[in-house]
Each structure stands twice: as C-alpha cells, then as structure tokens.
Write a protein that holds these residues in place. Sequence first.
Motif: not given
Length: 721
Positions: A98-99, A653-655, A684-689
């Motif tokens: 994730g990094l 983002y981008q996980i 389904r779980r994303v960066s909303g911002v």
Amino acid sequence: MLTDHDSARSARAWLALAATCSSLTTAWAQTPAQAGLPTLTEVRVHANQTMGDPPSVGQQRLAPTASGHSDTARQLSALPGVSTYGAGGLSSLPVIRGLADNRLRILVDGVDAMASCPNHMNAPLSYIDPAQVDAITVYRSVAPVSTGGDAIGGSIQVDAAPLAFAPSGTKLLTQGQLGLSVRSHGSRAAHAEATYATEHLHISAGSALARADNQRAGGEFKATTVTGRAGHELARDEIGSTAYFSRNHQLNLGWQEGPHRLEARLKRQDMPYQLYPNQRMDLLDNQMSRLALRYVGEMAWGQLEARLHHETVDHKMDFGPDKRYWYGSGLPPTGSGGPMAVNGTPCAPVGTATCANGMPMLTRSRTTGARLQASVPWAAVGTVRTGVEAQWFRLDDWWPPSGSAMAPGTFENIDDGRRDRIGVYAELEAQPSRTWTVLAGVRADQIRMQADAVQGYNPAGMGNQARDAALFNARDRQRTDRHLGLSLLARHQHSAQVDLDIGLARQTRSPSLYEAYPWSTWSMAALMNNVVGDGNGYIGNPGLKPETAHSLSTTLDWHTADRRHWLKLSPYITVIRHYIDAEQWDSAANAPRTVRLRDQFTTLRYTNQSARLYGIDVSGETDLGRNAFGAWSLAGQLSHARGTNRRTDDGLYQIMPLHGKLALTHRQGAWQGVIEGIGVAAKRRVSGVRNEITTPGYALLNLRGSHQWKNVRVDAGVDNV
C-alpha cells in the motif's frame, strides 16, 4: 485512467503473444591450453522465479525472467505484497503493501534514483531495461538502516550483473549476449552486450531498445474515433497513448588488483517518447546520463566500500499525438490544419487569438551522491556495518508560454529546487545462538530543502497567478528536517520445519520537492502536477511535516526439511503519523473546500493527516511429484491490504483489493511450461477525496513456455487467454 488492476479489463481480450528469444548468448573463453581456439562455455541463466525462501533476514530476492515486458517494475509483482500501478508502458510505479513511489527507497546499481517530472513519468525503474537486470532485492515494510533512510515503506534494490574478470591463470575472458522479444500488441525489444576481460581488466558495453505502438483491445470499446486533434483519429479498438520508445546504453570499466576493485559504470538513456493513458501530458523526450564509481577493498580489519555518482536529466512533456493539441478560447493560426472543433463547435468566434498550441513543460535535474561503508567482523558477536551517505539534488521545472493568453512570461513551477540529504547509520548483524539471527540498526538523517521565488505566465493572467506567486514568494521556503530511524529484523529457527521472521521499525520520510513547492491554485497549472495519475490537480505545501511510520511485520514459515512443500503467512501493520494525504481545495477562496466535490476531477492540496495500513500476504508451493510426462509443482500467492486515513476514515489511494495467483509448472528436461491464473476482487473501498473510481473484479489466465539449450533460450507465451 488505467490502473494496474483495471487495465487488463480495459484491454480484456487482446492476446499478448510473446515470442521471446531472450538471452541468445554466445560466450568464448581462452585458456593457455586453448590459445587461439575459442570454444563455447557455459553462461549462467536465471531460472524462472519461484516463491521460495529469502536468502537473508527480511529480504526477498527476485531473479528476472524473460517475460517479454519492457517495464522493469512489472517484474516485482511476482513477490507477495508487491504490486504496480500502471502509468506509461515503461514506468509502472511499484507498491509495497500500500505504500508507493517516494515512500520507497529505490536503488539502481547502488544509486538512489529519483523522478524528475511533475507527473513522475521518468520513474526510477524506467532507467534500467529488464534485459540489463541481474537481481532484484526487496525489503517489505521494514528495511535495514543500511538500505533505508528517507523512506517508510521498504526498499527495492535493482542490480545489473557484477563485472566479470578472467579466472586466475586464464589469459582472457570474452562473452556476449543477444536477446529479441516481439509481442502481438505491437511491442518489440532487443538487447546486446559484449564483454572483454583479463584477470585485472574488465570492459563491457551493452544497449537495450524497447518500442511499442498503441495497444489494441479485443474488440471495439469506444463509440467514436475522435481524439480532439484535427486530422487525427484512433480506431475504436485502439487504446490511445500507450506507445513508447526507449534506448538504454551502458559502458562498464573495471580494474582489480588483489583484494581491491575499482568500477566505473556509465549509463545513458534516450527516450524519444512515452505516451500516458492516465495523464493529461505525455513524455516527448527524456535524456539521462549517469556516471557511477565504486571501490571495494578487503582490509585486514574488514571491508571498505565507497561510491560516488553524478546524474543529469533533461525532460520534456507536451501533448502527444493522441491528445488535443490546440486548446483555449480562440482559433488556431492559418495553415495549422483549420479551427479546432469540439463536438463540431469551433473553440471561439473568428478573430480571437487566444488558442494555445500545446503545453510545453520542461524539467532539468542534477544529482550528486556519495556513500562510504565499512563492514567489520566482530568474532564474538557478528558483523558491524557503519556508513555515511549524502545526496545533493537540484531541480528546475518551467513551462514556456504557448499562446497569447500565457505570454509574455515563463511559468516557473519549481525554480532552483534543492533537496540535500546526509545520513549516518550503524547496524549489527549477529547470530547470538544457533536458532536466532538478528539484524539491528540505528540511523540519523538530515534533509534540507529550498526553492527560489517564482512567477506565472502573466501577472494579470487567469487563475490567480499573481496572488499565488506573491504568497509563495513571501513565505519562508527553506526547511530542515531531522530523522531518527530504528530497525530490528530477527529470524528464529524454531525447528527443522518452522521459521519465524519478525521486523520492527521506526522510519521517517520528508516530502519531495513536488509535494512541497508547486504553488499555483489555478486548476490548469495544478492539473499538470500529478504524481499518481488520478486525473486531479495538486498544489504543494511547503509546511508539510515529515511522515513517521511505525511498522511491525512477521512471517511464519512452515516447510518440509527438503523444502519441497512450504507455506508462509505474513501479517503486518504500519501506523503513520503526519501521513501526506490530500484535501480538496477551493482555488477562489484559497482555502479547503467546505463541501466536497464528487464524481469529478478536482484540485487538491497536500496536507498532513494520519494513516494506518494492515494486511496479510500468503504464499506457498508444493511439489506434486514426477510422472512419465515430467515434474510438476503448484505455487500460489494471496494478498489482502487495507489502508485508512485515520482522521477522515477515508480509504487510501491505490490500495490493491484482495488478489492472488496460482501457477502450475511442468518441467521436462530443458522444457518448462506454466499455466497461471490471476484473480482480483472488486474494489469498493476507495479514496473519496480523490474521487477514485470503484472497479469490478476480474480473472486472467496466462500460458508460458520456455526451452533452454546450452547458450540459447526461447520463451513464448499468451497473456490473458
């Protein structure tokens, strides 16, 4: 926008039929008994990577394979917990649990590689062709202090083959290598290398070329052929802005005398173009030159290693052939191909003159680095390594005017940016008992950053250029950060069948120049600063604090005594203080947005928040035995990661969602075949911002085969059957 986990679906039916003649190798060696009569000798060829044991505590190694791909970063996805997200065809960005990107320390032949582009198009691993890679070493989450520093997600070391010298008593060693690769979607690559060496002298040179046309999908996925550029169309099954062309050259010199060795490696990259489907710009020229010197000497007290390198990069971006070239509120000049039309409407009434031709963006960087390390055996304990390293980085990023609305000035995105790092470290590698191996270290770094005053295209121009430049120029643009890093990696051999690895670390990273100093809130300018390829615009923040990560990583390794069967479970967690995320920005008010924009591109400003990442990687392999048809084995991986912004409860983002692979391998003499299945769950779980889009799950089936002769290997495969 194409990401690693949805690009395959976007191009879902195309067949990447790779007929690769990789390592078509001829080698000669002359000995005194064979003077004047060269004969073929054996040359080491890496076998396909299996998901086997790392050779050292916390370390995973990857032997490069003849995949036919020209993107070095893509080979990293063979390791559990490591993925890539798509950019240009040669510049995927690696992700470890994730990094990604700046949060990883990436070294190419011992040189810290950095991107010199507001869109990170010249990513560090794009500077070495896969054919020139000998080995890749990855530390996930926790890196030793000798390979870490100014990074929080781990480290990646990519190394070319060590310089070869003729064996003692042998007059001459000559060898060469030639490889060719062709894939059905239009990419082709070639590499060649030749070596001349005596017992004391080494001279080698090599070149690698990679070129591709736009990829084709398995069917028509677009409703129109319009590109926005007058006179240029794309077929409805053509994936625009996926072509590339790159040339990498190297010259190596070496001298050894007894226990002392001196090496000089000269690298030159010429990349005429690399087009990007997930960026608003394209790379239209990249020139990189690097000279790296290395000395290694065995002393009575231990080993001394010294490195020195200097690198220059000249980089150009603009709109490539598949993107709209004329834009704005006016008409193109007479003779330029006629007025640009969008949906059949000219961009402005006749007589205005504010159309702009392209968006030239230029970057120049200069990097100088040095490293000195001493390794001292300590008979009663183990080996002590101490070192000091420094890096001096200079960056200019400017955009010449391209239309009357932008004249008369040059937009200075970053003017004389400086980022200097000096670090010292000490670590101990010891085996305090028969069952324990420990690698522990401490590190201190100082990062100094600065940028000069800036200006926009036109002080009276659009987008609050005068306001933003004045605010930026009035503030203190110098900063000094001090880091403290601690790492502990330990392996316990509980029994002949069970090993346990544990990694603990405190790691710190300061923001990059592109996170700190892009200053304009004008949406057009902000859109040109985007290192993640999400289509949004980004504004820098000189007040960002360094990220500090506390990581715990473990691996439980069960295996039979002969390692014919093994299984690894690797859970991990990382908590990051002052995590550099983003907030939506109201350019007019020059303040955070009070109401978040949704389902559209927006402008964001980097800001410190807090984050937590956790997950588990599972990998294993079993020997299925042998029958009349050959030997069979089954290997698999499964990875799950979760990243959360602890302040906003937003996804990071981008996980990558849950994903895995299963490979059945068959070996019969010199033949090896692989049937590989890859599955990725729906995201389904994303960066909303960032308004990151959700994606459905997908599955792929790949077929590969290879045959090895003494000095020739041929690989062929079909991806996404």
